[in-house]
Design a protein around this motif. Structure first.
Motif, PDB file in Angstrom:
ATOM      1  N   LEU A 238     -10.311   6.284   2.111  1.00 57.31           N
ATOM      2  CA  LEU A 238      -9.074   6.075   1.376  1.00 57.31           C
ATOM      3  C   LEU A 238      -9.064   4.319   1.285  1.00 57.31           C
ATOM      4  O   LEU A 238      -9.501   3.517   1.981  1.00 57.31           O
ATOM      5  N   THR A 239      -8.877   3.876  -0.159  1.00 53.20           N
ATOM      6  CA  THR A 239      -8.598   2.447   0.131  1.00 53.20           C
ATOM      7  C   THR A 239      -8.058   1.593   0.482  1.00 53.20           C
ATOM      8  O   THR A 239      -6.683   2.416   0.799  1.00 53.20           O
ATOM      9  N   PRO A 240      -7.743   0.303   0.652  1.00 54.63           N
ATOM     10  CA  PRO A 240      -6.200   0.077   1.426  1.00 54.63           C
ATOM     11  C   PRO A 240      -5.267   0.021   0.369  1.00 54.63           C
ATOM     12  O   PRO A 240      -4.240   0.624   1.054  1.00 54.63           O
TER      13      PRO A 240
ATOM     14  N   THR B 160      -0.018  -8.471  -1.077  1.00 56.92           N
ATOM     15  CA  THR B 160      -0.077  -6.982  -1.772  1.00 56.92           C
ATOM     16  C   THR B 160       1.119  -7.154  -2.058  1.00 56.92           C
ATOM     17  O   THR B 160       2.006  -7.364  -2.621  1.00 56.92           O
ATOM     18  N   PHE B 161       0.744  -6.040  -3.774  1.00 58.20           N
ATOM     19  CA  PHE B 161       1.232  -6.682  -4.805  1.00 58.20           C
ATOM     20  C   PHE B 161       1.216  -4.845  -5.675  1.00 58.20           C
ATOM     21  O   PHE B 161       2.313  -4.707  -6.392  1.00 58.20           O
ATOM     22  N   ALA B 162       0.248  -4.369  -5.780  1.00 59.65           N
ATOM     23  CA  ALA B 162       0.275  -2.449  -6.145  1.00 59.65           C
ATOM     24  C   ALA B 162       1.185  -1.481  -4.947  1.00 59.65           C
ATOM     25  O   ALA B 162       0.010  -0.434  -5.195  1.00 59.65           O
ATOM     26  N   ARG B 163       1.493  -1.932  -3.827  1.00 58.90           N
ATOM     27  CA  ARG B 163       1.705  -0.601  -2.814  1.00 58.90           C
ATOM     28  C   ARG B 163       3.065  -0.448  -3.096  1.00 58.90           C
ATOM     29  O   ARG B 163       4.560  -1.468  -2.822  1.00 58.90           O
TER      30      ARG B 163
ATOM     31  N   LEU C 242      -2.418 -12.644   7.682  1.00 60.30           N
ATOM     32  CA  LEU C 242      -2.163 -12.552   6.026  1.00 60.30           C
ATOM     33  C   LEU C 242      -3.108 -10.882   5.108  1.00 60.30           C
ATOM     34  O   LEU C 242      -3.961 -10.782   5.589  1.00 60.30           O
ATOM     35  N   ALA C 243      -1.780  -9.993   5.071  1.00 55.10           N
ATOM     36  CA  ALA C 243      -1.751  -9.084   4.604  1.00 55.10           C
ATOM     37  C   ALA C 243      -2.396  -9.713   2.527  1.00 55.10           C
ATOM     38  O   ALA C 243      -1.780  -9.407   2.028  1.00 55.10           O
ATOM     39  N   MET C 244      -3.306  -9.221   2.611  1.00 56.52           N
ATOM     40  CA  MET C 244      -4.348  -9.468   0.701  1.00 56.52           C
ATOM     41  C   MET C 244      -4.160  -7.827   0.208  1.00 56.52           C
ATOM     42  O   MET C 244      -4.632  -6.859   0.925  1.00 56.52           O
ATOM     43  N   GLU C 245      -4.339  -7.389  -1.014  1.00 60.46           N
ATOM     44  CA  GLU C 245      -4.397  -6.462  -1.086  1.00 60.46           C
ATOM     45  C   GLU C 245      -5.514  -5.813  -2.256  1.00 60.46           C
ATOM     46  O   GLU C 245      -5.863  -4.567  -0.636  1.00 60.46           O
ATOM     47  N   GLY C 246      -6.717  -6.631  -1.771  1.00 59.73           N
ATOM     48  CA  GLY C 246      -7.983  -5.857  -1.814  1.00 59.73           C
ATOM     49  C   GLY C 246      -7.688  -5.056  -2.974  1.00 59.73           C
ATOM     50  O   GLY C 246      -7.985  -5.007  -3.663  1.00 59.73           O
TER      51      GLY C 246
ATOM     52  N   THR D 130      -4.530  -3.831   5.528  1.00 61.73           N
ATOM     53  CA  THR D 130      -3.379  -2.585   5.168  1.00 61.73           C
ATOM     54  C   THR D 130      -2.109  -3.169   6.374  1.00 61.73           C
ATOM     55  O   THR D 130      -1.371  -2.050   6.108  1.00 61.73           O
ATOM     56  N   ASN D 131      -1.985  -4.153   6.685  1.00 62.55           N
ATOM     57  CA  ASN D 131      -0.817  -3.873   8.285  1.00 62.55           C
ATOM     58  C   ASN D 131       0.175  -4.329   7.066  1.00 62.55           C
ATOM     59  O   ASN D 131       1.623  -4.106   7.384  1.00 62.55           O
ATOM     60  N   MET D 132       0.069  -4.164   5.903  1.00 65.89           N
ATOM     61  CA  MET D 132       1.648  -4.402   5.273  1.00 65.89           C
ATOM     62  C   MET D 132       1.666  -3.209   3.661  1.00 65.89           C
ATOM     63  O   MET D 132      -0.153  -3.422   3.081  1.00 65.89           O
ATOM     64  N   PRO D 133       1.949  -2.431   3.613  1.00 66.14           N
ATOM     65  CA  PRO D 133       3.836  -2.466   3.746  1.00 66.14           C
ATOM     66  C   PRO D 133       3.793  -1.592   5.612  1.00 66.14           C
ATOM     67  O   PRO D 133       5.274  -1.045   5.568  1.00 66.14           O
ATOM     68  N   GLU D 134       3.153  -1.185   5.487  1.00 59.74           N
ATOM     69  CA  GLU D 134       2.803  -0.402   6.903  1.00 59.74           C
ATOM     70  C   GLU D 134       4.534  -1.106   8.345  1.00 59.74           C
ATOM     71  O   GLU D 134       4.820  -0.317   8.286  1.00 59.74           O
ATOM     72  N   ALA D 135       3.933  -2.030   8.209  1.00 57.64           N
ATOM     73  CA  ALA D 135       4.734  -2.628   9.269  1.00 57.64           C
ATOM     74  C   ALA D 135       5.974  -2.487   9.137  1.00 57.64           C
ATOM     75  O   ALA D 135       7.070  -2.214   9.536  1.00 57.64           O
TER      76      ALA D 135
END
Length: 286
Positions: free
Chosen positions: A58-60, A108-111, A156-160, A183-188
């Motif tokens: 799975l990708t981020p 991040t923007f796609a989650r 800093l959480a980036m989309e990747g 990966t830490n966003m939106p997990e946190a």
């Protein structure tokens, strides 16, 4: 208390568990990343979830973050330690070091970033997005495993899935960020909505691309350091139970009461279908 571990890149299994077995868990948010390995370690109930699935499938952006957190909550997990690879923006935070993250900037923007939405609106506080008590235990366990540990840092959480451009890397450094990951966003955020104590252990694999002496980050470099970090991460996990006493009172950080005043929608205006999906995450207040 049941301790949940979310394993990031390079950490796909957890050895040493008594009565270990992989369990499939169904959630209203879809299937989690993988089956969850449950068992006991040091007398403590444990649950381990490989974030990217075994084999790193799975990708981020494709990690089912809501299903992962919901599944852990359904299994009775109360404390979550997230282990993830990261790049460093600081000379002193070198590859092989662990950073105990205490702040985030979410780019991040796609989650999907919340369990709540139309029909049941909630706003939780993220002023202090990690649990200080759990973070201290993770730092102590990492040091005992022989790792250089930095307590406190902004992630800093980036989309990747691509790595940063040089301009982005320099900008994030100027913002005061310490490490970068995907990966830490939106997990946190989701862990807070689920009233779980959450700690983030960021394992430095590289200097991103700002560092003139280290060149642009590439997967080969990351994988070499990941291999070394993975065993240290397992050592950290093995040392957690003895450093995390069972608690018979509410979390002193208030993590387990995050929804006390968060839900805004009037009881008679709430969507029954959404409420049914929130049974594990928000059942305490609903």
């Amino acid at each position: 208390m049941t301790l949940g571990i979310i394993g990031g890149s390079g950490v796909y299994d957890l050895d040493g568990l008594e009565d270990a077995r992989w369990q499939e868990v169904e959630t209203p948010w879809g299937a989690p990343s993988d089956a969850i390995l449950t068992g006991r370690l040091g007398g403590r109930d444990m649950a381990f979830l490989p974030r990217h699935a075994r084999g790193h499938r799975l990708t981020p952006s494709d990690v089912p973050y809501r299903a992962n957190i919901d599944a852990l909550k359904r299994l009775g997990v109360t404390e979550v330690v997230s282990v993830s690879a990261c790049g460093s923006f600081r000379e002193e935070m070198a590859p092989g070091d662990f950073v105990i993250v205490d702040q985030f900037i979410d780019r991040t923007f796609a989650r999907a970033k919340s369990f709540f939405g139309p029909g049941c609106v909630a706003h939780v506080s993220l002023a202090h997005p990690t649990c200080a008590r759990l973070s201290r235990a993770a730092a102590e366990a990492a040091r005992a495993a022989g790792v250089t540990v930095h307590e406190g840092g902004t992630y800093l959480a980036m989309e990747g899935p691509q790595f940063s451009t040089r301009a982005e890397s320099e900008m994030y450094r100027a913002w005061g960020c310490d490490v970068i990951g995907m990966t830490n966003m939106p997990e946190a955020k989701l862990a807070r909505e689920a009233e779980l104590c959450y700690a983030s252990v960021a394992m430095v694999t590289d200097y991103d691309c700002w560092h003139d002496d280290h060149g642009a980050v590439d997967v080969a470099t990351v994988v070499r350091t990941l291999t070394a970090n993975a065993e240290a991460a397992r050592g950290l996990v093995r040392g957690l139970p003895e450093r995390l006493p069972a608690r018979d009172a509410p979390c002193p950080e208030g993590c387990d009461r995050a929804l006390d005043h968060a839900i805004i929608t009037a009881a008679d205006a709430r969507d029954p279908e959404l409420l049914a999906r929130l049974d594990a995450v928000a059942g305490r207040v609903l």
